[in-house]
Design an enzyme around this catalytic site. Structure first.
Site, PDB file in Angstrom:
ATOM      1  NE  ARG A   1       1.408 -20.073  -9.545  1.00 22.67           N
ATOM      2  CZ  ARG A   1       1.478 -20.613  -8.558  1.00 22.67           C
ATOM      3  NH1 ARG A   1       0.363 -21.516  -8.158  1.00 22.67           N
ATOM      4  NH2 ARG A   1       1.140 -20.428  -6.612  1.00 22.67           N
TER       5      ARG A   1
ATOM      6  CG  HIS B   1       2.271 -14.669  -3.408  1.00 21.17           C
ATOM      7  ND1 HIS B   1       1.184 -14.316  -2.306  1.00 21.17           N
ATOM      8  CD2 HIS B   1       1.171 -15.763  -4.381  1.00 21.17           C
ATOM      9  CE1 HIS B   1       0.624 -14.842  -2.003  1.00 21.17           C
ATOM     10  NE2 HIS B   1       0.305 -15.946  -2.838  1.00 21.17           N
TER      11      HIS B   1
ATOM     12  CG  MET C   1     -12.346 -10.141   3.688  1.00 24.40           C
ATOM     13  SD  MET C   1     -11.617  -9.589   4.937  1.00 24.40           S
ATOM     14  CE  MET C   1     -10.145 -10.147   5.478  1.00 24.40           C
TER      15      MET C   1
ATOM     16  CD  GLU D   1      -0.421 -15.077  -9.232  1.00 21.07           C
ATOM     17  OE1 GLU D   1       0.822 -14.952  -8.961  1.00 21.07           O
ATOM     18  OE2 GLU D   1      -1.810 -14.700  -9.147  1.00 21.07           O
TER      19      GLU D   1
END
Ligand code: ADP
Length: 398
Positions: free
Chosen positions: A93, A182, A285, A386
């Site tokens: 990546r 992204h 969150m 990913e």
């Protein structure tokens, strides 16, 4: 044969080994807190889709070179790689491909030069990515290595979307434009959504929402990215865990002139002390939702602002797409927060977006539709992956 996916960051090294056939995982994990007193090496071993073992080790790992040594030893000692010839390829990546890369490329000297040239655009990420590539090329000189860029999927944006309304020379000389990030995730979930909807992705207009610690939205027309919320850097766009997202750029000059903060401190303030954390002191969150349920007013405000800002992007992207077939939620918050999905979709019924609260209220492990039967727009929750997408693109490339 197997394919190794590497995501080498500044203080972490994420990896996944997959079977070349079928791209099923063999082992996946992460070395975190590299260079911090207590580093953590955790990995999971799979047989088929079943998890057969989970291991956590703690020790001090001083730098990326040592982290790779540990990883390669583990891969060899655990028998998942017996010889380097067991590897078909290594996919890396790479965060910033600038405007040179619109697809994955086989890594050569000139590709490395281009990644190096893009360091000013991603000063933390590209050097760490390069370090990982260098070590893997030294360790496995005969294995093809491929760079998969986070920016590549968004290279299809039209100029009117990627240019900022700034003087032309700033674009020409400094490459100041929107790149978006992204990309691997947006592309992966768009393809998964197409499969679930039994359509070709080229037939679909989608809005994809990658809501993790970093967060971004993408407008996808006929399968291609036509706009995205992150910009020249990952700071623009949606409100995030600790990044502010869209703010008036004038705030930066105001702070520089009128506060105690120097330039680097303002940078750190907007990247690390803003977003959800800035409003309620938390960036996880799950914890924020718990606090909000207990009536904590800053936690409630943080969630309201977070969802309000996502809604504004949905409205904007709906307007540019003209027709919307699907709204896709992904990444940690998108996949798991029923509250966020509900608050985002509520009030968008006049756009044809009708969420089914019952379907939304279940734990979702695979790509799932959560709209009502009558909803013209499909609403999907798609677990991102990913690593699988990087492996798929690496194989296609070689
Ligand atoms: P990263 O960008 O680091 O890959 P992730 O995609 O893992 O981030 O997303 C991290 C975010 O997902 C955190 O804010 C975390 O609180 C949130 N998250 C994970 N699980 C849940 C859950 N069950 N409910 C709400 N939020 C969750």
């Amino acid at each position: 044969m197997k394919i190794l996916v590497i995501n080498s960051g500044s203080s972490s090294l994420k990896f996944q080994l997959l079977n070349t056939l079928g791209l099923s995982p063999v082992i996946s994990g992460m070395i975190d807190r590299i260079g911090v007193k207590q580093s953590k090496f955790s990995y999971t071993l799979y047989r088929g889709k079943e998890i057969v073992n989970k291991i956590d080790q703690f020790s001090y790992i001083k730098d990326t070179t040592d982290a790779f040594k540990l990883l390669i030893d583990m891969l060899q000692n655990s028998g998942v790689i017996n010889a380097s010839t067991d590897l078909t390829a290594i996919g890396h990546r790479v965060v910033h491909g600038g405007d040179q890369f619109n697809q994955p490329v086989l890594i050569t000297g000139s590709v490395l030069d281009s990644i190096r040239k893009n360091i000013p655009l991603a000063p933390l990420h590209n050097p760490a990515n390069l370090k990982g590539i260098d070590i893997c090329r030294e360790t496995f000189p005969a294995i093809p290595q491929v760079a998969v860029f986070d920016t590549a999927f968004h290279q299809t944006m039209p100029e009117k979307a990627y240019r900022y309304p700034l003087e032309n020379t700033l674009y020409g000389e400094h490459k100041i434009r929107r790149y978006g990030f992204h990309g691997t995730s947006h592309q992966y979930v768009a393809n998964c959504a197409a499969q679930v909807l039994d359509k070709s992705v080229s037939q679909l207009n989608l809005i994809t929402l990658h809501l993790g610690n970093g967060a971004s939205a993408a407008a996808i027309q006929a399968g291609q990215s036509v706009d995205t919320s992150m910009g020249m850097t990952p700071l623009e766009g949606l409100m995030m865990g600790t990044r502010c997202g869209d703010i008036d750029p004038g705030i930066i000059f105001y702070l520089a002139r009128n506060s105690e903060l120097d330039f680097d401190e303002i940078d750190s303030q907007l990247n690390h002390q803003s977003g959800l954390y800035g409003i309620c002191g938390l960036n996880d969150m799950r914890e924020i939702q718990q606090q909000a349920e207990h009536g904590e007013k800053h936690a409630k405000l943080a969630i309201e602002m977070y969802c309000y800002r996502i809604k504004k992007y949905i409205g904007a992207y709906f307007a540019i797409l003209g027709r919307l077939d699907g709204l896709v939620f992904t990444a940690g918050i998108g996949e798991n927060s029923q509250t966020v999905r509900l608050l985002v979709c509520q009030g968008l019924e006049h756009f044809g977006i009708h969420i089914d609260p019952k379907k939304n209220n279940i734990t979702i492990n695979s790509a799932t539709e959560i709209q009502t039967n009558e909803s013209p727009v499909k609403i999907l929750v798609v677990p991102t992956n990913e690593e699988t997408e990087i492996a798929r693109q690496t194989l296609t490339c070689i």
